[in-house]
Design an enzyme around this catalytic site. Structure first.
Site, short mmCIF file in Angstrom:
data_model
loop_
_atom_site.label_atom_id
_atom_site.label_comp_id
_atom_site.label_asym_id
_atom_site.label_seq_id
_atom_site.Cartn_x
_atom_site.Cartn_y
_atom_site.Cartn_z
N SER A 148 -3.49 -3.17 -0.67
CA SER A 148 -2.43 -3.92 -0.01
C SER A 148 -2.91 -5.33 0.30
CB SER A 148 -2.01 -3.22 1.28
OG SER A 148 -1.05 -3.99 1.94
N GLY A 173 0.81 -1.21 0.00
CA GLY A 173 0.00 0.00 0.00
C GLY A 173 0.85 1.26 0.00
N CYS A 176 1.54 2.77 13.10
CA CYS A 176 2.65 3.67 12.82
C CYS A 176 2.87 4.67 13.95
CB CYS A 176 2.39 4.44 11.53
SG CYS A 176 1.55 3.45 10.32
N ASN A 233 -8.21 4.22 8.33
CA ASN A 233 -7.68 3.06 9.04
C ASN A 233 -7.82 3.17 10.56
OD1 ASN A 233 -5.70 5.09 8.04
ND2 ASN A 233 -4.34 4.11 9.52
N HIS A 238 -1.64 -7.58 2.61
CA HIS A 238 -1.63 -8.12 3.98
C HIS A 238 -2.79 -7.63 4.85
CE1 HIS A 238 0.08 -4.78 6.52
NE2 HIS A 238 0.47 -4.33 5.33
C1 PLP Z 1 -1.85 -0.36 5.90
C2 PLP Z 1 -2.19 0.85 5.13
C3 PLP Z 1 -1.31 1.38 4.17
C4 PLP Z 1 0.08 0.80 3.96
O1 PLP Z 1 0.04 -0.46 3.36
P1 PLP Z 1 1.38 -1.36 3.41
O2 PLP Z 1 1.06 -2.51 2.51
O3 PLP Z 1 1.55 -1.79 4.85
O4 PLP Z 1 2.49 -0.52 2.92
C5 PLP Z 1 -1.69 2.48 3.45
N1 PLP Z 1 -2.89 3.05 3.64
C6 PLP Z 1 -3.78 2.58 4.53
C7 PLP Z 1 -5.10 3.24 4.69
C8 PLP Z 1 -3.45 1.48 5.32
O5 PLP Z 1 -4.32 1.03 6.21
#
Ligand code: PLP
Length: 396
Positions: free
Chosen positions: A199, A71, A325, A151, A201
């Site tokens: 993303s 992501g 984060c 998120n 995961h």
């Molecule tokens: C987790 C997340 C990301 C980052 O994704 P990664 O695959 O961990 O780099 C970006 N934006 C949102 C809204 C997320 O929840």
């Protein structure tokens, strides 16, 4: 003791069905997809099958789906790629105050490169206003980026209406849909978006793989230069096993979307009802209805989110205070500040995100134990319960 995992917005376990699809691509079908022999063709074929699976899950043309490392890379690529390619047209970009750091920190970088960024505010439930957006658009605006679902607080933005405003002005529109995929329906054509980030995961696929949807014709520079992979737009030998896993995860997510949404929503509503009903001086953050089916985010008066997390961990429960984060840092979440919470209140936040494997028994266990944890922490709280941390927004 069996652990209860309620941090599914941070990451999810790899689904067994996903792992099974991935395994042959490590030791047997290991060929470099760009080569010309059988092992290579197997890998190449698997990537294209996965591209089709991801495309189907979001109703995209498979040619418009580009695999990335996740992501964060997708967000970086969308913003930097469009900013640098369209600089001659203008240097103004619009985003929101509640984006993921993959967007916000990219915008800070672009500001240093001379771009002008407008950060739209949100209301106390986390929604942006279309009037604010219209007022922010200028002649030199080249890109608007608004996340689909937040998120931290789970609020779902009206992406189709936003896209229509942006596209009417001939401006490129990107949306970070990392939290939306697998949790709410996504149709890139109906939503009228130019670019969307995903993303793996977060949807029970492996870490380190994601995708950027780029509608045909959108002018964008590559972010990773090198070989001719991904239609010459994203160099590097493909993460074949990861891509295969992401494809399978996307297929499962879209096939099981309705059932999964109903499951998440039933548990989320029980969790919210239990917490708000049994614990005094607590508030639900985010929109009451326009929110992700698995997201609950609370603020408890007079306590630190961090101490709630530690107490929960001791009884086997994994939760979060804001986002992965920011935990570990003492700064209150930028999202909670943006919805108008005073820093003192924002510190007492708890995010519990439900997943595919969560059960109703687990929710009951968490609610019952949370009642005791909050009571105990409040008794030892150094913050005087009599002293007002009060604020017009909070006590509404
Ligand atoms: C987790 C997340 C990301 C980052 O994704 P990664 O695959 O961990 O780099 C970006 N934006 C949102 C809204 C997320 O929840």
């Amino acid at each position: 003791m069996k652990r209860i995992y309620l941090d599914n917005a941070a990451t999810t376990p790899v689904d067994e069905r996903v792992l099974k699809e991935m395994l042959p691509y490590f030791c047997e079908k290991f060929g470099n997809p760009s080569a010309v022999y059988t092992e290579a063709h197997e890998a190449k074929f698997a990537i294209e099958a996965a591209r089709l699976q991801v495309a189907k899950a979001i109703n995209a043309d498979p040619k418009d789906v580009y695999f990335t490392s996740g992501g964060s890379e997708s967000d970086n690529w969308a913003l930097k790629g469009v900013a640098f390619k369209n600089r001659a047209k203008g240097n103004h970009i619009i985003t929101t105050a509640i984006e993921h750091h993959a967007i916000l920190h990219t915008c800070e970088f672009l500001e240093k490169e001379g771009f002008d960024i407008t950060y739209l505010p949100v209301d106390d439930q986390g929604l942006i206003s279309l009037d604010d957006l219209k007022a922010a658009i200028r002649d030199d605006t080249i890109l608007v980026s608004v996340m689909f679902a937040n998120n931290e607080i789970g609020t779902i933005e009206p992406i189709e209406a936003i896209a229509n405003v942006v596209k009417e002005k001939g401006i490129i529109f990107h949306s970070d849909a990392v939290q939306a995929l697998g949790n709410i329906p996504i149709d890139v054509k109906k939503l009228n978006v130019d670019m969307m980030s995903f993303s793996s995961h977060k949807i029970y696929g492996p870490k380190g793989v994601g995708a950027l949807y780029i509608r045909k014709g959108v002018p964008i520079e590559p972010l990773i230069h090198g070989g001719a992979q991904e239609r010459r737009r994203r160099a590097s030998t493909e993460n074949v096993a990861g891509i295969v896993g992401f494809g399978k995860a996307a297929e499962i997510a879209s096939e099981e979307l309705e059932d999964n949404m109903a499951h998440l929503k039933a548990l989320r509503d029980a969790l919210i009802k239990g917490v708000l009903g049994k614990i005094p001086q607590v508030r639900l953050n985010g929109h009451p209805v326009k929110r992700l089916p698995g997201n609950a985010n609370f603020c408890f008066d007079y306590i630190e989110g961090e101490s709630i997390l530690l107490s929960l961990d001791l009884i086997g429960v994994a939760g979060s205070s804001g986002s992965a984060c920011t935990s570990g840092s003492l700064d209150p979440s930028h999202v909670l500040l943006a919805i108008g919470l005073p820093a003192g209140v924002a510190h007492g936040s708890l995010r519990l995100t439900i997943g595919r494997h969560t059960t109703m028994d687990e929710i009951h266990y968490v609610v019952d134990n949370l009642v005791e944890i909050i009571e105990r922490l409040r008794k030892m709280s150094p913050i005087d319960a009599q002293s007002p941390i009060d604020d017009a927004v909070y006590h509404h």
